[in-house]
Design an enzyme around this catalytic site. Structure first.
Site, PDB file in Angstrom:
ATOM      1  N   TYR A  56      -1.923   0.244  10.692  1.00 25.87           N
ATOM      2  CA  TYR A  56      -2.002  -0.163   9.285  1.00 25.87           C
ATOM      3  C   TYR A  56      -0.696   0.166   8.559  1.00 25.87           C
ATOM      4  O   TYR A  56      -0.160  -0.667   7.818  1.00 25.87           O
ATOM      5  CB  TYR A  56      -3.174   0.544   8.613  1.00 25.87           C
ATOM      6  CG  TYR A  56      -3.405   0.141   7.173  1.00 25.87           C
ATOM      7  CD1 TYR A  56      -3.957  -1.101   6.864  1.00 25.87           C
ATOM      8  CD2 TYR A  56      -3.087   0.998   6.124  1.00 25.87           C
ATOM      9  CE1 TYR A  56      -4.174  -1.478   5.548  1.00 25.87           C
ATOM     10  CE2 TYR A  56      -3.304   0.633   4.807  1.00 25.87           C
ATOM     11  CZ  TYR A  56      -3.847  -0.607   4.522  1.00 25.87           C
ATOM     12  OH  TYR A  56      -4.056  -0.973   3.210  1.00 25.87           O
TER      13      TYR A  56
ATOM     14  N   SER B  23       0.853  -1.193   0.000  1.00 17.64           N
ATOM     15  CA  SER B  23       0.000   0.000   0.000  1.00 17.64           C
ATOM     16  C   SER B  23       0.886   1.238   0.000  1.00 17.64           C
ATOM     17  O   SER B  23       2.052   1.188   0.408  1.00 17.64           O
ATOM     18  CB  SER B  23      -0.891  -0.004   1.249  1.00 17.64           C
ATOM     19  OG  SER B  23      -1.499   1.255   1.444  1.00 17.64           O
TER      20      SER B  23
END
Length: 231
Positions: free
Chosen positions: A142, A129
């Site tokens: 995250y 990501s």
């Protein structure tokens, strides 16, 4: 003396790789032929995984599809066969359970890599990501997991180079928010600079990067500029 030689070697290699990267940007790269190869896709029961399977279905590969969602896997297998794929195998697999992974097949990084290194052939793809490149307010946990994923993939890539395994390629994918269920309701303050990505576009870019042995895929392209500013 060794220090001076190592420093000189580092400078020369840095210049070489920068020139190589620049040439690859301006000169179109030929796509490699993957016909007959075995392509394992985890999370193939839906989303980006399914879309990647559909892209590879057109390339005469043997598809091995993994997911925890059996119904989703069956649907993906049906769709890729309709696209023309003739060699399709799908397995229920919880990739968070190491014992299940090893039982289903000798696969994932730890299980795949020995066979790849023996043959000096293969391609490892990690979908991380943009949160693995730049810290984001409110997403500490995250970001930590994605930074770990990027760091792990980069380390494996460097280990392959150091071991002389030039036949094993790596691709690290770092997309911004994708218009899937995982990011439902997410918006962006800068839709032109950092748009929400469409899944089909992301899947096509990933497969294209694999065929061109592209090491990094940052989506959207504006991320390359933002990373340069970060540096």
């Amino acid at each position: 003396m060794n220090f001076l030689l190592e420093t000189l070697r580092l400078i020369v290699l840095t210049i070489y790789y920068h020139i190589e990267a620049f040439i690859k940007v301006i000169v179109p790269q030929r796509k490699k032929d993957v016909s007959g190869e075995i392509v394992l896709i985890t999370g193939a029961g839906s989303g980006i995984g399914r879309l990647m399977a559909l892209e590879f279905a057109l390339l005469d590969v043997s598809l091995v599809l993994w997911d925890i969602n059996v119904d989703g896997l069956k649907e993906t297998a049906k769709q890729v066969k309709e696209k023309g794929a003739s060699r399709v195998h799908y397995y229920h697999c919880d990739c968070s359970d190491r014992e299940v992974v090893y039982r289903v097949a000798d696969q994932t990084y730890k299980a795949f890599l020995p066979a790849m290194t023996d043959k000096n052939h293969g391609h490892l793809v990690s979908v991380a990501s943009s949160a693995g490149l730049i810290g984001v307010n409110g997403l500490a946990d995250y970001c930590a997991s994605k930074f770990a994923a990027v760091g792990f993939a980069e380390s494996v890539a460097l280990e392959m180079i150091a071991a002389g395994k030039e036949g094993i390629k790596t691709t690290i994918v770092c997309p911004y928010f994708i218009n899937t269920g995982m990011f439902a309701g997410c918006g962006t303050k800068w839709p032109r600079l950092m748009p929400i990505l469409e899944p089909d576009y992301v899947a096509k870019r990933i497969v294209n990067a694999i065929l061109k042995d592209q090491v990094y895929v940052l989506l959207p392209r504006s991320l390359y500029f933002l990373m340069a500013l970060k540096g």
